[in-house]
Design a protein around this motif. Structure first.
Motif, PDB file in Angstrom:
ATOM      1  N   ALA A 220       6.959   8.504   0.391  1.00  0.00           N
ATOM      2  CA  ALA A 220       7.137   7.071   0.623  1.00  0.00           C
ATOM      3  C   ALA A 220       8.588   6.719   0.926  1.00  0.00           C
ATOM      4  O   ALA A 220       8.869   5.773   1.654  1.00  0.00           O
ATOM      5  CB  ALA A 220       6.641   6.295  -0.596  1.00  0.00           C
ATOM      6  N   GLU A 221       9.525   7.502   0.385  1.00  0.00           N
ATOM      7  CA  GLU A 221      10.946   7.180   0.576  1.00  0.00           C
ATOM      8  C   GLU A 221      11.370   7.291   2.027  1.00  0.00           C
ATOM      9  O   GLU A 221      12.311   6.626   2.469  1.00  0.00           O
ATOM     10  CB  GLU A 221      11.827   8.082  -0.323  1.00  0.00           C
ATOM     11  CG  GLU A 221      11.953   9.544   0.121  1.00  0.00           C
ATOM     12  CD  GLU A 221      10.676  10.355  -0.079  1.00  0.00           C
ATOM     13  OE1 GLU A 221       9.762   9.883  -0.797  1.00  0.00           O
ATOM     14  OE2 GLU A 221      10.570  11.453   0.487  1.00  0.00           O
ATOM     15  N   LEU A 222      10.625   8.086   2.828  1.00  0.00           N
ATOM     16  CA  LEU A 222      10.975   8.249   4.247  1.00  0.00           C
ATOM     17  C   LEU A 222      10.880   6.912   4.993  1.00  0.00           C
ATOM     18  O   LEU A 222      11.663   6.627   5.902  1.00  0.00           O
ATOM     19  CB  LEU A 222      10.058   9.301   4.890  1.00  0.00           C
ATOM     20  CG  LEU A 222      10.277   9.587   6.380  1.00  0.00           C
ATOM     21  CD1 LEU A 222      11.707  10.017   6.674  1.00  0.00           C
ATOM     22  CD2 LEU A 222       9.315  10.674   6.866  1.00  0.00           C
TER      23      LEU A 222
ATOM     24  N   VAL B 172       0.875  -1.176   0.000  1.00  0.00           N
ATOM     25  CA  VAL B 172       0.000   0.000   0.000  1.00  0.00           C
ATOM     26  C   VAL B 172       0.906   1.218   0.000  1.00  0.00           C
ATOM     27  O   VAL B 172       1.501   1.573   1.020  1.00  0.00           O
ATOM     28  CB  VAL B 172      -0.910   0.018   1.246  1.00  0.00           C
ATOM     29  CG1 VAL B 172      -1.875   1.193   1.161  1.00  0.00           C
ATOM     30  CG2 VAL B 172      -1.684  -1.293   1.372  1.00  0.00           C
ATOM     31  N   LYS B 173       1.039   1.838  -1.149  1.00  0.00           N
ATOM     32  CA  LYS B 173       2.016   2.909  -1.274  1.00  0.00           C
ATOM     33  C   LYS B 173       1.436   4.198  -0.690  1.00  0.00           C
ATOM     34  O   LYS B 173       0.404   4.697  -1.148  1.00  0.00           O
ATOM     35  CB  LYS B 173       2.347   3.106  -2.760  1.00  0.00           C
ATOM     36  CG  LYS B 173       3.683   3.753  -2.984  1.00  0.00           C
ATOM     37  CD  LYS B 173       4.071   3.662  -4.460  1.00  0.00           C
ATOM     38  CE  LYS B 173       4.991   4.762  -4.931  1.00  0.00           C
ATOM     39  NZ  LYS B 173       5.841   5.412  -3.981  1.00  0.00           N
ATOM     40  N   PRO B 174       2.077   4.717   0.342  1.00  0.00           N
ATOM     41  CA  PRO B 174       1.536   5.919   0.973  1.00  0.00           C
ATOM     42  C   PRO B 174       1.913   7.183   0.192  1.00  0.00           C
ATOM     43  O   PRO B 174       2.947   7.228  -0.463  1.00  0.00           O
ATOM     44  CB  PRO B 174       2.216   5.921   2.340  1.00  0.00           C
ATOM     45  CG  PRO B 174       3.513   5.223   2.115  1.00  0.00           C
ATOM     46  CD  PRO B 174       3.297   4.232   1.000  1.00  0.00           C
ATOM     47  N   ASP B 175       1.054   8.180   0.301  1.00  0.00           N
ATOM     48  CA  ASP B 175       1.379   9.481  -0.292  1.00  0.00           C
ATOM     49  C   ASP B 175       2.246  10.291   0.666  1.00  0.00           C
ATOM     50  O   ASP B 175       3.055  11.097   0.268  1.00  0.00           O
ATOM     51  CB  ASP B 175       0.092  10.240  -0.602  1.00  0.00           C
ATOM     52  CG  ASP B 175      -0.809   9.430  -1.518  1.00  0.00           C
ATOM     53  OD1 ASP B 175      -0.402   9.149  -2.655  1.00  0.00           O
ATOM     54  OD2 ASP B 175      -1.918   9.027  -1.069  1.00  0.00           O
ATOM     55  N   PHE B 176       2.020  10.062   1.952  1.00  0.00           N
ATOM     56  CA  PHE B 176       2.808  10.764   2.970  1.00  0.00           C
ATOM     57  C   PHE B 176       3.221   9.783   4.059  1.00  0.00           C
ATOM     58  O   PHE B 176       2.462   8.894   4.408  1.00  0.00           O
ATOM     59  CB  PHE B 176       1.988  11.895   3.630  1.00  0.00           C
ATOM     60  CG  PHE B 176       1.539  12.932   2.642  1.00  0.00           C
ATOM     61  CD1 PHE B 176       2.372  14.013   2.311  1.00  0.00           C
ATOM     62  CD2 PHE B 176       0.288  12.844   2.048  1.00  0.00           C
ATOM     63  CE1 PHE B 176       1.945  14.964   1.398  1.00  0.00           C
ATOM     64  CE2 PHE B 176      -0.132  13.801   1.130  1.00  0.00           C
ATOM     65  CZ  PHE B 176       0.690  14.864   0.801  1.00  0.00           C
ATOM     66  N   VAL B 177       4.400   9.984   4.587  1.00  0.00           N
ATOM     67  CA  VAL B 177       4.844   9.202   5.738  1.00  0.00           C
ATOM     68  C   VAL B 177       5.197  10.180   6.842  1.00  0.00           C
ATOM     69  O   VAL B 177       5.891  11.177   6.609  1.00  0.00           O
ATOM     70  CB  VAL B 177       6.072   8.328   5.391  1.00  0.00           C
ATOM     71  CG1 VAL B 177       6.629   7.669   6.649  1.00  0.00           C
ATOM     72  CG2 VAL B 177       5.698   7.273   4.355  1.00  0.00           C
ATOM     73  N   HIS B 178       4.656   9.929   8.054  1.00  0.00           N
ATOM     74  CA  HIS B 178       4.948  10.789   9.201  1.00  0.00           C
ATOM     75  C   HIS B 178       5.655   9.975  10.262  1.00  0.00           C
ATOM     76  O   HIS B 178       5.341   8.804  10.464  1.00  0.00           O
ATOM     77  CB  HIS B 178       3.660  11.348   9.814  1.00  0.00           C
ATOM     78  CG  HIS B 178       2.741  11.958   8.805  1.00  0.00           C
ATOM     79  ND1 HIS B 178       2.867  13.251   8.364  1.00  0.00           N
ATOM     80  CD2 HIS B 178       1.666  11.434   8.134  1.00  0.00           C
ATOM     81  CE1 HIS B 178       1.904  13.508   7.480  1.00  0.00           C
ATOM     82  NE2 HIS B 178       1.171  12.419   7.324  1.00  0.00           N
TER      83      HIS B 178
END
Lengths: 247, 487, 357
Positions: free
Chosen positions: A231-233, A212-218
Motif C-alpha cells: 500500500a505504501e507504493l 479500500v486498503k490494497p494488499d498490492f499496488v502495481h
C-alpha cells in the motif's frame, strides 16, 4: 483465482498491452495505478471481454478456465464483475428490470433458480440502502439522467446485488465527492473484502486507497507492470509522480 | 463494428411460429373479381338490397381507379383476378354454440393461444380479466364470445355481417362515413368485397365491461382477406378494443385490405390496439402478406378521444396510417407505434392528425426498428385548419437500425393554417450502441437477451400504452422476433 | 403537367409548389427597369448586372468571371436555363474577392445558368440579389474540389412575379459549402436544390422565407451524403403573414456506406395571422446504420411569456413582437460569413418586418 500471463492486446492495430503478467489470489485486493494512456482501462476491457480488443499473445485464466475464450456474459456468469469508468445509459429499461434479468441470466447459467420479483426487490432495495441510493432510482432507466457520482454508486449497487467473486473496478473513484467516496469505499469493503473474493482496483489517484486498503499496488506503464509493492507504493506515487516511480 | 452489427442482425433473424395451415373444408367464391363476385359475397351473407347496391357502387368506382404508386414501397403489381375473394369454412350456416364449431378451427385458435371458449376463460386463472373475442377465419367470423354479458350492459359486439342484418339502421348510419367509398384504391376494393369483420356499439354513458378483441386469421391459399370493422362509441362511452392477426406460411403473397372506422361522440373514448403479426415472408422475401389497411377515426364529439396503438412485426409489405379526424372541440388523437422490419420486409406506416376542432390535441410516438435488408418508413401528416384555435401536437419519431443493409426513413408533413397552433416534431436515428450491448452482456445477459432488452427499452413508450394482456404478448413477440441464430 | 410543363402538385416533391404563381409571373406585363445600383454592396470584387438574364456589360465588372455556354440539366425548372451563362472557375489555392450578381427582371420570363467550379483549396464568396418583376429562373451548378470553400448568399427582393432557383452542388472531399437564402420581397419563390456531400464534406443550406399578402414561397432542398464522415446542417425559418404560404421541405439522405454522417435539420415556422399557412416537411432517408441524424420542426406563434416580459419592462407590444420575430429570423442568416453581406441581409429582413408588423 485470476492469472494473467504475458498478455499482449491491441485495438485498431495499435498495441496497448505489451506483456502484462499478474496473479490475484482469493482474499486479495490489488490496485493498478499508472499514468493516462498506460493501458489501465484496456486491461479492464480485455478482462471483461469487450469486442474490438484483440489479444495477440498471452493467456488469462479465471479459476483455471480460459477467460479469453468466454463471451462477456459468460465471464459475468463465472463470477467476474466489471465496474465501468463510464457506465452506459439504456433508455426505456429500468434499473430493476435490467438487473433482475442480468442476475437471473447468471443464475440460470449456474443452474440456480431465478429470483422472484419480490425476492429480487428486497435484495436490490437493501443494496441501494447500504449505498445510500434512493430506492426510487431503481425504477428509473439505467443510468439515464444520473449524475457522474450517481452512476458510480449505481455500479456498486449492481455489484452488491450480483455478488461477484471477482471485481475489476475501473476508475470507480472518478466523479465522486468526498462523502460519496467514503460510501463507495465502504461498499467495496462490505461486498468484496472476503476470504473467497478478490478485487482489481484500477485507479489514477490513491485517494480511493485510503478507504479500500490494497494488499498490492502495481504500476502500469506502457503496457506492462513496471513495479509492484504494498500500500505504501501508492503514497510514493502520489508524492513523486509516475515518471519518477515507473521509470 | 461490422461484426457487432452482423451479430445484432442475426439476433433479429427470426422464425415465424404461427405459420401452420389448417386443413379444413372450405367454400370459395369463384376465383377472380367481377360484379358476380360481389353479388356472390352479398348473397352468401343474406344481405339487404341497400348493402348490395353499396358494394356494387364501390366496385364500379374501383374499376376506374389506379393502384397507388408509393415512393418507398416496392411491390410487384397484383393480379386481382388470380385470387379468391371469399372463403368460408364449410360448416352450418349459423353456429348456435361453440360446440358446433369445426374442431379444426377450434384447434387452430388453441394453437394460437386465443381463448374463444368462454368456459375456459371463465375457469381460468383467478382474477384474470375477461376479454370478449370475435374470431375471424378467412372471410367469416367463426365465434363471438361473451355476447350475453355484453348485451346486458347494452354493448353490441357482433360480426359485421350479423350487424348488417340485425342493426341495419345503426350500421347504415356510420358505414363509409369515416372512410368514404372513394377514399383510396384498397379501401374502395374493401367496400366492394369485404367479407366479414366486427361491429361494436357502445351506448351513451356505458363503459364497456371488458376488453373487446378480434383475432384475424388468413388460412386458405390464394385468398384475400377484406375485413371491415366499425366501432361507434356514443356520448360518454368507453371501449378498449384489441386486434391480433396471423397467417400460415405460404409462398404466394396474399392480400389483406381491411378498413377500420371508429366514431367517437361527445366525451367518448376508444382505445384501439393492434398486434399485427401476419406472415412476413421468408428471409429472401418470398411469400408473406400484403397488408394495405385503411384505419381512421372520427373524433366528432367534444372532448372525444381516440388512441391508436400498434405493434407491427409481420407482413411482407405494410401500408397503413391509422388516423384521427379531430372535429370535436378539445378532442384528442393519439398514435403510438412500434414497427419492426426484418429480412426483406417493407413497412410504410404512420398517421394523419387532422385538426379541425378548437383546442384539439394530438400525440404521435413512432418507433421504427429495421433489421436485415428491410425498409421502415414513418410517413405522417399533421394538419391544422384555419378555424382550429389552440391546437397542440407533439411528434416523436425514432428509428433504430440493426444492420447496415436496411433503411429507416422519416417523412413528416406539417401543414398549419392557424397561428395559435403549437406543433413540435422531433426525430432521431441511431443504431444499437456497442457500449449498451457490452454493458448488458458484462452483467450476464447473452447477446439475444441484451438486444431484446435494449429494443424493448427503445419501444417502451409505445408498449406501455397497450392493455396489460397485450403488452405481455407484444413484449414476448418482440422477444421472439429477436430470437434465433446468434452468429 | 401544367402549361409550363412542370410536374403537378400530386408529385411529392411538388406538393406545395405554386404552379399557378409561376405561370402568372411569366405573363406579367413589362415594367420599367429598376435601378440596380442600391443593390450592389460596398465590397471589392466582381460586379455582374443581368437584365432579364442578359449581361449589361457597361454596368458590370467581370473580374475572374467569364461568360460561357452552359449545359442544362434535366430538372423541370433547371433545364430551361441552358445556354449562355456566367462561370466562376478558380484554380487550386485561388482566393477571390466576393462576386456580386444583381438580376433585374422587367416582366415576362427570363432564364439563366451559372456555374461555380472551385479547384482544390480554392475559396470564393458569391452574393446574388433578385429585383424587379416577372419570372426569373436560374440553374446553378456548383462543383467544389477537395477542401474548396464556397459561401453563397442569395436574396429575393423582387417586387412581383416569381423567382425559381435550381441548385445542383457537388461538395468534394473535405470541402465546405454554405448557402443562405433570404426571401424578403413580394414575389413567389421556389428554391429547389440537390447537394451531394463527399467524404468528410460539409454542407450548410438554409435561410428565411418571409411571406405576406398572397405570396407563396417554398424551399425543396435535398442533401445527399454519398460518402462517410460528412456533415450537414439545414436551418430554415418561415414567417407567414396575411394569406401567404411558406413551405419548407428539407431532406437528408444518407447512402449505404456513408457511415459517421452527421445530418441535422431545424425547420421552424411562425404564423402572424390565422389566414396564413406554414408547411413543413423535414425528411430523413437513412441507409447507413452508424449515423447521427436528427431533425426538429416547430410551428407556433411568438412566445407569449417573452412578449409579456418585454412589455412589463416597458417595451410596447408591436416593438416586442418585432424584436422577437427578428430574433426568430436572425439565426438563419447569422451563418453568412461576410459581415457587410450579413448586415445587408439583416437590414432587408428588418425592412420586411417593419412593413408587415
Amino acid at each position: 483465482m485470476l492469472k494473467i500471463d504475458n498478455l499482449h492486446a491491441e485495438i485498431d492495430g495499435k498495441a496497448i498491452l505489451k506483456g502484462l503478467s499478474l496473479e490475484v489470489n482469493p482474499g486479495e485486493i490489488h490496485a493498478i495505478m499508472g499514468p493516462n494512456g498506460a493501458g489501465k482501462s484496456t486491461l479492464g476491457y480485455v478482462l471483461g471481454g469487450r469486442p474490438g480488443y484483440e489479444v495477440t499473445a498471452g493467456s488469462v485464466t479465471f479459476d483455471g478456465q480460459d477467460l479469453l475464450e468466454m463471451a462477456a456474459n459468460e465471464r459475468a456468469a463465472a463470477g467476474l464483475f466489471l465496474g465501468f469508468q463510464y457506465p452506459v445509459e439504456i433508455p426505456g429499461v429500468s434499473n430493476v428490470q435490467f438487473l433482475r434479468e442480468a442476475l437471473n441470466a447468471q443464475r440460470a447459467t449456474r443452474d440456480e433458480k431465478p429470483l422472484s420479483g419480490g425476492e429480487f426487490l428486497k435484495l436490490a432495495r437493501a443494496q441501494a440502502a447500504a449505498l445510500e441510493m434512493d430506492a426510487e432510482m431503481l425504477k428509473r432507466p439505467v443510468n439515464v439522467g444520473f449524475s457522474g457520482g450517481e452512476k458510480k454508486r449505481n455500479e456498486m449497487v449492481q455489484m452488491g446485488v450480483i455478488d461477484p467473486k471477482f471485481a475489476i473496478l475501473d476508475e470507480t473513484d472518478s466523479g465522486l465527492d468526498i462523502d460519496a467516496l467514503r460510501i463507495v469505499g465502504d461498499g467495496i469493503n462490505r461486498i468484496m473484502r472476503k476470504p473467497d473474493k478478490a478485487v482489481l482496483l484500477i485507479t489514477h489517484y490513491q485517494r480511493l486507497l485510503d478507504y479500500v486498503k490494497p494488499d498490492f499496488v502495481h504500476v502500469l506503464a506502457d503496457g506492462r507492470i513496471t513495479r509492484t509493492g504494498g500500500a505504501e507504493l501508492a503514497h510514493e506515487l502520489e508524492r513523486e509522480g509516475y515518471t519518477q516511480v515507473a521509470a | 463494428m461490422a461484426t457487432k452489427n452482423a451479430e445484432a442482425h442475426a439476433a433479429v433473424a427470426k422464425k415465424y411460429e404461427w405459420g401452420f395451415a389448417t386443413d379444413i373444408e372450405q367454400d370459395f367464391a369463384p376465383k377472380g373479381l367481377s360484379e358476380d363476385t360481389v353479388r356472390y359475397i352479398s348473397a352468401k351473407k343474406n344481405e339487404p338490397e341497400w348493402m348490395l347496391d353499396w358494394r356494387l357502387k364501390a366496385f364500379r368506382l374501383w374499376q376506374t381507379m389506379e393502384a397507388p404508386d408509393w415512393a418507398k414501397l416496392n411491390i410487384p403489381s397484383i393480379d386481382y383476378q388470380d385470387a379468391y375473394y371469399y372463403a368460408e369454412p364449410k360448416a352450418k350456416a349459423t353456429i348456435a354454440s361453440l360446440d358446433e364449431l369445426d374442431p379444426e378451427i377450434l384447434r387452430t385458435y388453441q394453437k394460437l393461444g386465443i381463448p374463444i371458449e368462454e368456459q375456459k376463460v371463465l375457469a381460468g386463472v383467478e382474477g384474470a380479466r375477461k376479454v370478449a373475442v370475435d374470431a375471424v377465419f378467412d372471410s367469416v367470423s367463426v365465434a363471438t364470445t361473451f355476447r350475453a354479458e355484453l348485451e346486458a350492459a347494452g354493448v353490441i359486439f357482433r360480426s359485421i355481417s350479423e350487424a348488417i342484418r340485425e342493426y341495419p339502421d345503426l350500421v347504415r348510419k356510420w358505414l363509409g362515413k369515416v372512410v368514404p367509398q372513394h377514399d383510396n384504391y384498397f379501401a374502395t376494393l374493401n367496400c366492394a368485397v369485404f367479407s366479414d369483420g366486427t361491429f361494436v356499439y357502445i351506448p351513451e354513458g356505458v363503459r364497456c365491461p371488458m376488453e373487446l378483441s378480434t383475432y384475424f386469421r388468413i388460412n386458405a391459399e390464394n385468398t384475400g382477406q377484406f375485413e371491415r370493422t366499425l366501432i361507434v362509441a356514443d356520448k360518454g362511452a368507453y371501449v378498449s378494443y384489441l386486434e391480433g392477426c396471423t397467417a400460415p406460411m405460404r409462398d404466394e403473397n396474399q392480400l389483406h385490405a381491411a378498413v377500420v372506422e371508429l366514431v367517437a361522440l361527445d366525451d367518448a373514448e376508444i382505445k384501439y390496439s393492434t398486434v399485427q403479426n401476419w406472415y412476413p415472408g421468408d428471409e429472401n422475401g418470398v411469400g408473406g402478406i400484403y397488408n394495405f389497411v385503411t384505419k381512421r377515426a372520427l373524433c366528432q364529439g367534444k372532448r372525444s378521444k381516440v388512441s391508436w396503438t400498434q405493434v407491427e412485426t409481420g407482413s411482407a409489405v405494410t401500408w397503413k396510417y391509422p388516423s384521427c379526424v379531430l372535429n370535436g372541440e378539445d378532442s384528442v388523437g393519439e398514435f403510438y407505434s412500434v414497427a419492426v422490419t426484418n429480412n426483406r420486409q417493407q413497412a410504410d406506416t404512420g398517421t394523419k392528425m387532422i385538426h379541425n376542432g378548437k383546442g384539439s390535441r394530438s400525440t404521435i410516438v413512432s418507433k421504427g426498428i429495421s433489421a436485415g435488408r428491410s425498409d421502415n418508413t414513418y410517413r405522417g401528416l399533421v394538419k391544422v385548419a384555419p378555424g382550429a384555435e389552440g391546437v397542440r401536437n407533439f411528434t416523436q419519431c425514432d428509428s433504430l437500425l440493426l444492420s447496415d443493409q436496411c433503411g429507416a426513413h422519416t417523412v413528416p408533413y406539417i401543414e398549419v393554417r392557424n397561428p395559435s397552433a403549437q406543433i413540435e416534431h422531433e426525430a432521431t436515428t441511431s443504431k444499437i450502441s456497442e457500449d449498451q450491448l457490452f454493458y448488458a452482456m458484462s452483467r450476464g445477459l447473452d447477446q439475444e437477451a441484451a438486444v431484446a432488452l435494449i429494443v424493448n427499452g427503445f419501444a417502451r413508450e409505445v408498449l406501455q400504452q397497450l392493455p396489460m394482456e397485450f403488452a405481455v404478448e407484444a413484449q414476448k413477440l418482440l422477444g421472439i422476433s429477436l430470437e434465433g441464430s446468434v452468429g | 403537367m401544367s402549361v409550363l410543363d412542370l410536374p403537378s402538385n400530386r408529385a411529392e416533391a411538388w406538393r406545395w409548389a405554386d404552379l399557378g404563381g409561376l405561370a402568372a409571373a411569366a405573363a406579367l406585363e413589362p415594367v420599367a427597369r429598376a435601378d440596380a445600383a442600391p443593390y450592389f454592396l460596398d465590397l471589392p470584387g466582381a460586379r455582374l448586372l443581368f437584365v432579364d438574364g442578359v449581361l449589361d456589360e457597361g454596368a458590370s465588372d467581370l473580374g475572374s468571371v467569364t461568360l460561357a455556354q452552359l449545359a442544362a440539366g434535366d430538372h423541370p425548372l433547371g433545364r430551361r436555363a441552358g445556354g449562355l451563362g456566367w462561370l466562376l472557375r478558380l484554380d487550386g489555392q485561388a482566393v477571390t474577392d466576393p462576386v456580386q450578381v444583381v438580376h433585374v427582371a422587367t416582366g415576362r420570363e427570363n432564364h439563366l445558368a451559372a456555374e461555380i467550379v472551385l479547384g482544390e483549396d480554392a475559396a470564393a464568396q458569391v452574393v446574388e440579389t433578385y429585383v424587379g418583376a416577372g419570372w426569373s429562373n436560374r440553374a446553378t451548378r456548383v462543383e467544389l474540389a477537395r477542401s474548396a470553400r464556397l459561401m453563397r448568399a442569395v436574396r429575393f427582393l423582387q417586387g412581383a412575379g416569381f423567382v425559381s432557383v435550381r441548385d445542383e452542388a457537388a461538395v468534394g472531399q473535405g470541402a465546405s459549402l454554405v448557402t443562405t437564402f433570404l426571401g424578403a420581397g413580394h414575389a413567389g419563390s421556389r428554391i429547389d436544390g440537390q447537394i451531394v456531400v463527399g467524404e468528410g464534406g460539409y454542407a450548410e443550406v438554409g435561410g428565411a422565407l418571409l411571406t405576406a399578402g398572397e405570396q407563396k414561397q417554398e424551399c425543396a432542398v435535398r442533401v445527399r451524403h454519398a460518402e462517410p464522415n460528412g456533415q450537414s446542417h439545414q436551418l430554415w425559418r418561415a414567417v407567414a403573414a396575411d394569406r401567404s404560404v411558406a413551405s419548407l421541405a428539407a431532406a437528408v439522405e444518407v447512402a449505404r456506406h456513408a457511415q459517421k454522417t452527421d445530418g441535422e435539420q431545424s425547420l421552424r415556422g411562425l404564423l402572424l395571422q390565422r389566414t396564413a399557412t406554414v408547411n413543413l416537411k423535414p425528411e430523413l432517408e437513412i441507409f447507413a446504420d452508424d449515423v447521427k441524424c436528427a431533425h426538429g420542426a416547430t410551428v407556433g406563434e411568438l412566445d407569449a411569456r417573452a412578449l409579456f416580459y418585454m412589455q412589463s419592462r416597458g417595451i410596447p407590444k408591436p416593438r416586442a413582437q418585432a424584436m422577437l420575430t427578428r430574433a426568430f429570423v436572425a439565426d438563419s442568416i447569422e451563418r453568412i460569413g461576410n459581415e457587410a453581406v450579413r448586415e445587408a441581409f439583416a437590414a432587408d429582413a428588418d425592412a420586411w418586418l417593419e412593413a408587415v408588423l
